[in-house]
Design a protein around this motif. Structure first.
Motif, PDB file in Angstrom:
ATOM      1  N   GLU A 167     -24.449 -17.796  14.543  1.00 14.96           N
ATOM      2  CA  GLU A 167     -23.145 -17.743  15.193  1.00 14.96           C
ATOM      3  C   GLU A 167     -22.968 -18.915  16.155  1.00 14.96           C
ATOM      4  N   ARG A 169     -20.115 -19.080  18.323  1.00 10.11           N
ATOM      5  CA  ARG A 169     -18.970 -18.670  19.132  1.00 10.11           C
ATOM      6  C   ARG A 169     -18.830 -19.529  20.387  1.00 10.11           C
ATOM      7  N   MET A 172     -16.283 -22.190  19.886  1.00 11.77           N
ATOM      8  CA  MET A 172     -14.922 -21.668  19.954  1.00 11.77           C
ATOM      9  C   MET A 172     -14.502 -21.449  21.405  1.00 11.77           C
ATOM     10  N   LEU A 186     -10.361 -23.415  15.888  1.00 13.25           N
ATOM     11  CA  LEU A 186     -11.242 -23.311  14.726  1.00 13.25           C
ATOM     12  C   LEU A 186     -11.114 -24.536  13.830  1.00 13.25           C
ATOM     13  N   THR A 250     -14.746 -16.441  13.393  1.00 15.90           N
ATOM     14  CA  THR A 250     -15.211 -17.412  14.376  1.00 15.90           C
ATOM     15  C   THR A 250     -15.988 -18.501  13.625  1.00 15.90           C
TER      16      THR A 250
END
Length: 290
Positions: A167, A169, A172, A186, A250
């Motif tokens: 991940e 994130r 983001m 994104l 995400t």
């Protein structure tokens, strides 16, 4: 508390669901993988072995998206199925689905087991996988013998060549400090920009550049509830509360396993944020088991 790792190597899956969210196509959603592992745990528990599959890591070894690009075409078309003709001789209406063939290895965190329990678990898992079980809506064609280990350093080498989905994130969150729109944030990491450079003698060269290094991809990681919890008519399970939800997407990154320092960087788990109506699959690296 010590943990073991249940490893299911080189699972070959045919016709898995590649439509990971309403607006992304590619590697199946993390909800699909954690859902398959949850279904596998239920089969193990029903067979008499009380064990919890706590977290799951996914390593992709091969991926073949079923699309077609004809000569001179700019875009790819989804390779659909050829459904039988109806009684009038016409093609029946059907929902076009994106499919993929892929090979993955699953790494599952489990409590430490005794030797006899380990052998029982491996036997039940192999029997369940061979019994018409599906993963990411695809058919399991084959898999290598199941193993249980507590040595992540050696396991990393066995998972090569392959790419673990992790991940990102954090990227983001960083982008949304300057871009309030999540979709723009994104796309800012996924966009490939081409730059042209011309020298003094007239030679032209092109360079391709992205905002961030690494193999970044959009990944569906859960759902956001958009209605109150209640009941729905004609649902498959009338005893379970129902609510409408939308997909959450995400950034993820494919990394070779040897780049991971600890197994926590690989493992995903369920996480519910009921105050914000969020049902997530996410990575947390606060606990160090190995």
């Amino acid at each position: 508390m010590s943990r073991d790792l249940l490893v299911i190597p080189h699972i070959k899956i045919q016709n898995a669901n590649a439509l990971s969210s309403p607006f992304t196509i590619g590697f199946p959603a993390m909800t699909a993988w954690l859902g398959a592992v949850h279904a596998l745990q239920r089969k193990v528990n029903q067979s008499g072995l009380d064990v919890c599959f706590e977290k799951t890591g996914v390593v992709c070894h091969e991926f073949d998206l079923q699309t077609y690009q004809g000569p001179g075409d700019f875009v790819h078309s989804i390779g659909g199925t050829a459904n039988p003709l109806d009684k009038t001789g016409s093609r029946p209406a059907f929902i076009e689905e994106a499919r993929c063939h892929l090979g993955v290895s699953l790494v599952i965190s489990i409590p430490e087991l005794s030797g006899s329990e380990q052998e029982q678990l491996k036997e039940i898992v192999e029997r369940s996988l061979g019994g018409r079980m599906k993963m990411a809506a695809g058919d399991i064609l084959s898999f290598s013998p199941v193993r249980i280990t507590d040595d992540f350093s050696t396991l990393k080498n066995r998972l090569m060549p392959g790419y673990a989905i992790v991940e990102r994130r954090d990227l983001m969150e960083e982008a949304m400090t300057t871009m309030p729109d999540a979709l723009d944030a994104l796309l800012s990491y996924l966009t490939v920009r081409n730059h042209c450079h011309q020298t003094d003698n007239g030679q032209v060269s092109w360079q391709r550049q992205r905002k961030h290094g690494g193999w970044l991809v959009p990944v569906a990681t859960g759902f956001h509830g958009i209605s109150d919890i209640g009941s729905a008519k004609n649902s498959r399970d009338s005893d379970t509360p129902h609510r409408f939800a939308e997909s959450l997407v995400t950034l993820g990154e494919f990394k070779m396993p040897y780049q991971l320092e600890a197994v926590e960087e690989l493992l995903w788990q369920y996480q519910a944020d009921l105050e914000n109506n969020l049902y997530l699959c996410e990575q947390t690296q606060t606990e160090q088991y190995f």
